[in-house]
Design a protein around this motif. Structure first.
Motif, PDB file in Angstrom:
ATOM      1  N   THR A  90       0.866  -1.166   0.000  1.00 25.47           N
ATOM      2  CA  THR A  90       0.000   0.000   0.000  1.00 25.47           C
ATOM      3  C   THR A  90       0.916   1.233   0.000  1.00 25.47           C
ATOM      4  O   THR A  90       1.431   1.618  -1.028  1.00 25.47           O
ATOM      5  CB  THR A  90      -0.956  -0.027   1.213  1.00 25.47           C
ATOM      6  OG1 THR A  90      -0.207  -0.152   2.432  1.00 25.47           O
ATOM      7  CG2 THR A  90      -1.917  -1.199   1.097  1.00 25.47           C
ATOM      8  N   VAL A  91       1.136   1.840   1.168  1.00 23.01           N
ATOM      9  CA  VAL A  91       2.160   2.887   1.277  1.00 23.01           C
ATOM     10  C   VAL A  91       3.421   2.230   1.815  1.00 23.01           C
ATOM     11  O   VAL A  91       3.387   1.480   2.780  1.00 23.01           O
ATOM     12  CB  VAL A  91       1.704   4.032   2.192  1.00 23.01           C
ATOM     13  CG1 VAL A  91       0.591   4.811   1.540  1.00 23.01           C
ATOM     14  CG2 VAL A  91       1.277   3.528   3.562  1.00 23.01           C
ATOM     15  N   SER A  92       4.545   2.489   1.183  1.00 21.51           N
ATOM     16  CA  SER A  92       5.786   1.821   1.570  1.00 21.51           C
ATOM     17  C   SER A  92       6.949   2.624   1.017  1.00 21.51           C
ATOM     18  O   SER A  92       6.887   3.119  -0.109  1.00 21.51           O
ATOM     19  CB  SER A  92       5.823   0.394   1.015  1.00 21.51           C
ATOM     20  OG  SER A  92       6.909  -0.334   1.540  1.00 21.51           O
ATOM     21  N   ASP A  93       8.008   2.739   1.800  1.00 18.31           N
ATOM     22  CA  ASP A  93       9.182   3.480   1.345  1.00 18.31           C
ATOM     23  C   ASP A  93      10.031   2.674   0.369  1.00 18.31           C
ATOM     24  O   ASP A  93      10.799   3.246  -0.400  1.00 18.31           O
ATOM     25  CB  ASP A  93      10.047   3.880   2.547  1.00 18.31           C
ATOM     26  CG  ASP A  93       9.349   4.892   3.444  1.00 18.31           C
ATOM     27  OD1 ASP A  93       8.666   5.784   2.907  1.00 18.31           O
ATOM     28  OD2 ASP A  93       9.477   4.785   4.673  1.00 18.31           O
ATOM     29  N   ILE A  94       9.921   1.354   0.436  1.00 24.80           N
ATOM     30  CA  ILE A  94      10.629   0.457  -0.480  1.00 24.80           C
ATOM     31  C   ILE A  94       9.628  -0.573  -0.979  1.00 24.80           C
ATOM     32  O   ILE A  94       8.801  -1.066  -0.201  1.00 24.80           O
ATOM     33  CB  ILE A  94      11.803  -0.254   0.235  1.00 24.80           C
ATOM     34  CG1 ILE A  94      12.771   0.765   0.845  1.00 24.80           C
ATOM     35  CG2 ILE A  94      12.565  -1.169  -0.728  1.00 24.80           C
ATOM     36  CD1 ILE A  94      13.839   0.144   1.747  1.00 24.80           C
ATOM     37  N   VAL A  95       9.674  -0.899  -2.248  1.00 20.75           N
ATOM     38  CA  VAL A  95       8.849  -1.981  -2.788  1.00 20.75           C
ATOM     39  C   VAL A  95       9.692  -3.252  -2.793  1.00 20.75           C
ATOM     40  O   VAL A  95      10.739  -3.311  -3.442  1.00 20.75           O
ATOM     41  CB  VAL A  95       8.347  -1.655  -4.208  1.00 20.75           C
ATOM     42  CG1 VAL A  95       7.677  -2.870  -4.840  1.00 20.75           C
ATOM     43  CG2 VAL A  95       7.376  -0.484  -4.161  1.00 20.75           C
ATOM     44  N   PRO A 147      12.608   2.653  -4.231  1.00 21.74           N
ATOM     45  CA  PRO A 147      13.602   1.602  -4.479  1.00 21.74           C
ATOM     46  C   PRO A 147      12.921   0.229  -4.530  1.00 21.74           C
ATOM     47  O   PRO A 147      11.909  -0.003  -3.862  1.00 21.74           O
ATOM     48  CB  PRO A 147      14.528   1.702  -3.266  1.00 21.74           C
ATOM     49  CG  PRO A 147      14.312   3.074  -2.723  1.00 21.74           C
ATOM     50  CD  PRO A 147      12.883   3.421  -3.005  1.00 21.74           C
ATOM     51  N   VAL A 148      13.491  -0.665  -5.306  1.00 17.42           N
ATOM     52  CA  VAL A 148      12.953  -2.030  -5.447  1.00 17.42           C
ATOM     53  C   VAL A 148      14.015  -3.019  -4.986  1.00 17.42           C
ATOM     54  O   VAL A 148      15.169  -2.954  -5.417  1.00 17.42           O
ATOM     55  CB  VAL A 148      12.553  -2.322  -6.904  1.00 17.42           C
ATOM     56  CG1 VAL A 148      12.005  -3.751  -7.023  1.00 17.42           C
ATOM     57  CG2 VAL A 148      11.519  -1.312  -7.390  1.00 17.42           C
ATOM     58  N   ILE A 149      13.634  -3.916  -4.088  1.00 18.19           N
ATOM     59  CA  ILE A 149      14.537  -4.937  -3.565  1.00 18.19           C
ATOM     60  C   ILE A 149      13.842  -6.290  -3.637  1.00 18.19           C
ATOM     61  O   ILE A 149      12.666  -6.410  -3.274  1.00 18.19           O
ATOM     62  CB  ILE A 149      14.942  -4.622  -2.105  1.00 18.19           C
ATOM     63  CG1 ILE A 149      15.848  -3.385  -2.062  1.00 18.19           C
ATOM     64  CG2 ILE A 149      15.653  -5.812  -1.455  1.00 18.19           C
ATOM     65  CD1 ILE A 149      16.260  -2.944  -0.662  1.00 18.19           C
TER      66      ILE A 149
END
Length: 340
Positions: free
Chosen positions: A205-210, A256-258
């Motif tokens: 939903t809301v997140s600083d990192i995906v 950012p994507v991790i």
């Protein structure tokens, strides 16, 4: 009364990798009436242009999943030495961080991560279902956890939810979605300085990192699946042939994507399981490990990964180490692949 503080240099975190010992002394009329020892470190975690930055420099996170389990004592560390052994073997394999999975670990673990410079994602254990009691209890305990662990410089990310556990309908259910939003903003109100990953693995939903979980066993397929960043993050395709990156009603905003779970390779056995087909030889293990790890590193928009996992856990025989911490493949080989 006049407090005074004395500091001295000690080993620790990057890029000026120091911790500082502190002794606080409390005086009354020039008479020492109390003193206490502690330590501190200074570092900055931030996000900019789709990257996670450590002290204003993009920092590629090479994490390993750690459930903090031992065969005799289960979730209780048998000793401080056992915690330190895990940390040293993680570092010896070329990882620079750990995702402590579904467990609030012993404070001694965080102390040694502070000292050794191992980054930590601190992750909440899940509720079994979503109801009023779960919401109230979860919120209360999560606040206590953030306050308890806040001062450890090794912690760089908060992870309140994992794989929609405790919020099973978060993909579509507005009430569950709003709960995750409330926990996100509550966490940021307590600690505005660390990223928060609301639902590690999928359906953000809301997140600083995906963060995405994918146990594809062939590196070529993994790379091809993630090649179209837009289709994957905008919900046109399922990133792991099962789940979608974002919950319905939410859009990717350039975070950012991790890949925060992948791998899980197991040697052939009849007594447990790993992810995908089990391998018969050390050579097959290393080939598969190298292929999937390199595939992630070759995707320029992905800024880190987390391998599953450091040790076997009961029937999960997919660790790089056995339950009693014996390496299945040479630690230096894992390090060479991680640092390549």
């Amino acid at each position: 009364m006049k407090p005074t503080a004395l500091g001295r240099l000690r080993c620790g975190l990057r890029s000026e990798p120091n911790l500082y010992d502190v002794e606080f002394k409390l005086y009354e009329d020039d008479r020492l009436i109390d003193h206490v020892y502690s330590y501190f470190g200074m570092r900055k975690i931030s996000i900019q242009n789709g990257k996670v930055l450590l002290n204003n420099t993009p920092y590629y996170q090479r994490l390993i999943l750690d459930q903090g389990y031992w065969p005799d004592s289960h979730l209780t560390p048998p000793s401080e030495e056992a915690l330190l052994e895990d940390i040293e073997k993680i570092l010896a394999m070329g990882y620079n961080g750990v995702r402590k999975h579904m467990k609030i670990e012993d404070a001694r673990f965080l102390y040694w991560c502070d000292v050794k410079g191992l980054l930590v994602w601190s992750e909440m254990a899940a509720t079994f279902e979503f109801n009023d009691e779960a919401v109230e209890t979860f919120t209360k305990e999560w606040v206590e956890i953030v306050r308890q662990q806040y001062n450890h410089p090794s912690i760089v990310t908060w992870v309140p939810f994992n794989e929609s556990w405790g919020i099973p309908q978060v993909l579509t259910d507005v009430q569950q979605q709003k709960f995750t939003e409330s926990i996100y903003h509550l966490t940021k109100s307590l600690d505005p300085h660390r990223p928060v990953i609301v639902n590690d693995g999928w359906e953000h939903t809301v997140s600083d990192i995906v963060t995405l979980h994918d146990y594809e066993e062939k590196g070529t397929k993994l790379y091809e699946r993630y090649a179209d960043k837009g289709a994957l993050l905008n919900g046109e395709i399922s990133f792991n042939n099962w789940k979608y990156a974002m919950a319905q009603g939410y859009a990717y905003r350039g975070q950012p994507v991790i890949v925060s779970e992948f791998g899980g390779i197991a040697f052939r056995t009849d007594t447990g399981w790993g992810y995908g087909n089990q391998v018969a030889t050390e050579e097959a293990f290393i080939e598969r490990f190298r292929g999937i790890t390199q595939a992630i590193k070759d995707l320029d928009y992905i800024c880190g990964y987390c391998y599953t996992q450091i040790t076997d856990v009961q029937q999960e025989v997919n660790g790089l180490l056995t339950e009693d911490r014996k390496p299945k493949v040479p630690l230096e080989t894992i390090k060479e692949i991680n640092l390549a």
